[in-house]
Design a protein around this motif. Sequence first.
Motif, PDB file in Angstrom:
ATOM      1  N   ASP A  27      78.034 -10.304  89.989  1.00 27.91           N
ATOM      2  CA  ASP A  27      77.976 -10.534  88.542  1.00 27.91           C
ATOM      3  C   ASP A  27      77.568  -9.238  87.833  1.00 27.91           C
ATOM      4  OD1 ASP A  27      78.122 -12.062  86.212  1.00 27.91           O
ATOM      5  OD2 ASP A  27      76.079 -12.822  86.381  1.00 27.91           O
ATOM      6  N   ASN A  28      77.905  -9.151  86.566  1.00 27.99           N
ATOM      7  CA  ASN A  28      77.362  -8.114  85.662  1.00 27.99           C
ATOM      8  C   ASN A  28      77.793  -6.698  86.020  1.00 27.99           C
ATOM      9  OD1 ASN A  28      74.701 -10.218  86.270  1.00 27.99           O
ATOM     10  ND2 ASN A  28      75.643 -10.164  84.243  1.00 27.99           N
ATOM     11  N   ARG A  60      78.422  -4.759  81.963  1.00 33.57           N
ATOM     12  CA  ARG A  60      77.222  -4.468  81.177  1.00 33.57           C
ATOM     13  C   ARG A  60      77.551  -3.880  79.819  1.00 33.57           C
ATOM     14  NH1 ARG A  60      72.897  -5.762  84.274  1.00 33.57           N
ATOM     15  NH2 ARG A  60      71.668  -5.095  82.530  1.00 33.57           N
ATOM     16  N   HIS A  79      69.473 -15.400  81.778  1.00 34.72           N
ATOM     17  CA  HIS A  79      70.405 -14.580  82.550  1.00 34.72           C
ATOM     18  C   HIS A  79      71.271 -15.395  83.505  1.00 34.72           C
ATOM     19  CE1 HIS A  79      67.687 -10.799  81.834  1.00 34.72           C
ATOM     20  NE2 HIS A  79      68.386 -11.146  80.776  1.00 34.72           N
ATOM     21  N   LYS A  96      70.115  -5.067  89.594  1.00 31.85           N
ATOM     22  CA  LYS A  96      71.344  -4.269  89.715  1.00 31.85           C
ATOM     23  C   LYS A  96      71.135  -2.910  90.408  1.00 31.85           C
ATOM     24  CE  LYS A  96      72.599  -7.842  87.482  1.00 31.85           C
ATOM     25  NZ  LYS A  96      72.900  -9.051  88.296  1.00 31.85           N
ATOM     26  N   ASP A 138      73.661 -11.292  92.478  1.00 37.31           N
ATOM     27  CA  ASP A 138      73.300 -11.456  91.057  1.00 37.31           C
ATOM     28  C   ASP A 138      71.795 -11.261  90.867  1.00 37.31           C
ATOM     29  OD1 ASP A 138      73.665 -11.988  88.370  1.00 37.31           O
ATOM     30  OD2 ASP A 138      73.584 -14.158  88.607  1.00 37.31           O
TER      31      ASP A 138
HETATM   32  C1  DHB Z   1      70.784  -9.580  83.333  1.00 41.44           C
HETATM   33  C2  DHB Z   1      70.951 -10.029  84.637  1.00 41.44           C
HETATM   34  C3  DHB Z   1      71.962 -10.930  84.921  1.00 41.44           C
HETATM   35  O1  DHB Z   1      72.174 -11.380  86.185  1.00 41.44           O
HETATM   36  C4  DHB Z   1      72.794 -11.412  83.920  1.00 41.44           C
HETATM   37  O2  DHB Z   1      73.780 -12.288  84.269  1.00 41.44           O
HETATM   38  C5  DHB Z   1      72.607 -10.980  82.613  1.00 41.44           C
HETATM   39  C6  DHB Z   1      71.609 -10.065  82.330  1.00 41.44           C
HETATM   40  C7  DHB Z   1      69.733  -8.581  83.034  1.00 41.44           C
HETATM   41  O3  DHB Z   1      68.960  -8.254  83.938  1.00 41.44           O
HETATM   42  O4  DHB Z   1      69.664  -8.118  81.896  1.00 41.44           O
END
Ligand code: DHB
Length: 222
Positions: A163-164, A167, A39, A140, A137
Amino acid sequence: MTQEQWTAVDRYFTDLLVPPDPALDAALQTSAAAGLPPHNVSPNQGKLLLLLAQIQRARTILEIGTLGGYSTIWLARALPSDGRLITLEADPKHAEVARANIAGLSDIVDLRLGQALSTLPQIAAEGNSPFDLIFIDADKPNNPHYLAWALKLSRRGSLIIADNVVRNGAVIDQSSSDPSVLGVRRFNELLASEPRVSATAIQTVGSKGYDGFAIAIVTTDQ
Ligand code: DHB
Ligand code: SAH
Ligand code: MG
């Protein structure tokens, strides 16, 4: 367009623009060998973090979510020798791998083991803030809380990067019950309604799939 193409183009840019680096390459290798989830940001995203921190002339950075320390090393590289980076990690195994990977940066990097929502109040109490750049990061679902803390630990001009936020496109699924999607959606809404920041979000494809990041600058005195 396929994942294979995105990965090949990422490799093309990385080969051109992101030279091999012993500490960064070792961080990826030891993270994979220890079975950490893949990740970490990609190499060209890591370089983007470095460039943003340099543009910001950051001297203090807060990272929420260390994993094996890959993004930590990129961000720390932007700092002057008297700069400081605090990085927060909840998983003891991830922290152990990261500690080894950031050993050469021990004057600059301070890794705090624990749930970020427990360590953030300590950091606020220590008087290490404001931070010039905050990279969110970690888990979430807690992104809305992390935004509140990022603002608390900011000054006018601080940069907040998350980040992310895409999704794989799930971010626009209004019926999603995935706690991560809900957390990211709430985070984006808070960013939109927050009068203290100016923000945007960018979709990305590459070796890490289809995702994206949000970037915000704090526009008011805190
Ligand atoms: C996930 C978390 C991250 O910070 C990332 O960059 C990619 C995937 C995850 O928890 O799936
Ligand atoms: N920034 C890293 C990737 C981080 S992955 C890089 O790009 O190299 C997300 C990390 O957040 C994982 O290591 C996970 O253990 C950590 N994490 C999850 N929940 C957390 C929490 N509540 N507090 C602190 N860290 C957390
Ligand atoms: Mg991430």
